[in-house]
Design an enzyme around this catalytic site. Structure first.
Site, mmCIF file in Angstrom:
data_model
loop_
_atom_site.group_PDB
_atom_site.id
_atom_site.type_symbol
_atom_site.label_atom_id
_atom_site.label_comp_id
_atom_site.label_asym_id
_atom_site.label_seq_id
_atom_site.Cartn_x
_atom_site.Cartn_y
_atom_site.Cartn_z
ATOM 1 N N ASN A 10 0.885 -1.378 0.081
ATOM 2 C CA ASN A 10 0.049 -0.044 -0.062
ATOM 3 C C ASN A 10 0.809 1.407 0.012
ATOM 4 O O ASN A 10 0.627 2.226 -0.637
ATOM 5 C CB ASN A 10 -0.840 -0.066 0.936
ATOM 6 C CG ASN A 10 -2.211 -1.091 1.449
ATOM 7 O OD1 ASN A 10 -2.177 -1.531 0.272
ATOM 8 N ND2 ASN A 10 -2.546 -1.101 2.378
ATOM 9 N N ASP A 21 -14.151 5.006 2.432
ATOM 10 C CA ASP A 21 -13.549 3.894 2.715
ATOM 11 C C ASP A 21 -12.191 4.375 3.551
ATOM 12 O O ASP A 21 -11.213 4.804 2.605
ATOM 13 C CB ASP A 21 -13.393 2.727 1.734
ATOM 14 C CG ASP A 21 -12.612 1.537 1.961
ATOM 15 O OD1 ASP A 21 -12.223 1.315 3.272
ATOM 16 O OD2 ASP A 21 -12.140 0.973 1.158
ATOM 17 N N ASP A 75 -1.544 4.176 5.336
ATOM 18 C CA ASP A 75 -0.469 4.116 4.433
ATOM 19 C C ASP A 75 -0.232 5.085 3.525
ATOM 20 O O ASP A 75 0.737 5.320 2.990
ATOM 21 C CB ASP A 75 -0.640 2.526 3.898
ATOM 22 C CG ASP A 75 -0.888 1.531 4.685
ATOM 23 O OD1 ASP A 75 -0.224 1.544 5.850
ATOM 24 O OD2 ASP A 75 -1.782 0.468 4.606
#
Length: 311
Positions: free
Chosen positions: A52, A253, A259
């Site tokens: 990520n 989301d 990250d």
């Protein structure tokens, strides 16, 4: 940082960490222990904190090398293809045929967008001190190194030691949280933690007092991400400190937002931005990430973030 000018080229970012496939269910609400919640929507995304952060750094404008491991299966092969499409260098992303590729099970609340995540043991365990040592040339070429804790302790320690030896700035995101030895803290250029991680690692409830605890462990710079409240930062060497707001968005989301922040922060530091400016840009990028589904798919591109900042 490399003596070469970062203005004439992309900054070289080395990310050491995990690669997973995220199996996500978007629920009406998160289930309580022992409860089953029906009717959620299922989606599959590329994930793993290391991968990520590598994607985030690549979309932020970094020339990214990823050091990690994957299994000889469809999940791992697909993960490699995804990273390759992002232009990430994969010379040190090694296949370990004896174990399955990483998989994470994620539940996302349909209203609050909070999430619950469980990660299975996998080829990520193959990232060890020997693999770190074999990638010395990648460390030598890096302007900044990024890592997290979804790989073994010996690997994290090896990363910290080689960064200290070579004088490379290490951005460490100690997640999932577990105790760290002081040698790691002393070798970290920037420690990036959220509120939960601050309190868990230090054992101190008050954020400001907990930040002082990290200073006592040898940390030079601590950045605390605060979700919708943005982030705070403190540099113990020169006393600079402050806070930056998050961008005002409607979240869809939140998976991978932390990250995203870390990847963008690493690129900002490699580009020579001030700590405050790097944190500010990373905070905007993390906010924009929450408006899109998927940890990797939802990472914003440099153009989008810079355009949002100048609005």
């Amino acid at each position: 940082m490399s003596s070469r000018s970062v203005e004439s080229r992309k900054p070289h970012v080395l990310v050491v960490g995990s690669s997973n496939t995220d199996l996500v269910v978007f629920c009406e609400r998160l289930p309580k222990p022992g409860e089953t919640v029906l009717g959620g929507e299922f989606k599959m995304f590329g994930g793993g904190k290391g991968a990520n952060q590598a994607v985030a750094a690549a979309r932020a404008g970094g020339d990214v090398t990823f050091l990690g491991a994957y299994g000889d299966d469809s999940f791992g092969n697909a993960a490699r293809e995804r990273l390759a499409k992002e232009g990430i260098r994969l010379d040190h992303f090694k296949q370990d045929g004896g174990t399955p590729s990483g998989v994470a099970l994620i539940l996302v609340d349909g209203v609050t967008r909070d999430n619950l995540i469980a990660v299975a043991k996998s080829a990520n365990e193959a990232v060890d001190s020997a693999m770190i040592a074999s990638a010395r040339s990648a460390f030598e070429a890096a302007d900044v190194v990024i890592s997290q804790l979804e790989i073994r302790d010996e690997a994290i320690l090896a990363v910290a030691q080689i960064c200290k030896e070579l004088g490379k700035p290490l951005v460490l995101n100690p997640a999932p949280t577990r105790p760290l030895v002081n040698l790691i803290y002393e070798s970290v250029h920037i420690l990036v933690v959220n509120e939960h991680e601050v309190r868990t690692l230090s054992g101190i409830e008050d954020i400001q007092a907990a930040t002082a605890w990290f200073q006592a462990q040898g940390c030079r710079i601590v950045v605390v991400t605060l979700g919708a409240d943005g982030a705070t930062f403190v540099s113990f060497s020169d006393g600079k400190h402050g806070s930056v707001p998050a961008a005002k968005v409607v979240p869809l989301d939140t998976t991978g937002a932390g990250d995203c922040f870390v990847g963008w922060l690493g690129v900002g530091i490699a580009e020579g931005l001030s700590l405050e400016d790097a944190v500010r840009r990373a905070s905007v990028a993390a906010s924009l990430k929450t408006t899109r589904s998927g940890a990797q798919d939802g990472m914003p591109y440099r153009k989008d973030v810079l355009e949002f900042i100048v609005r």
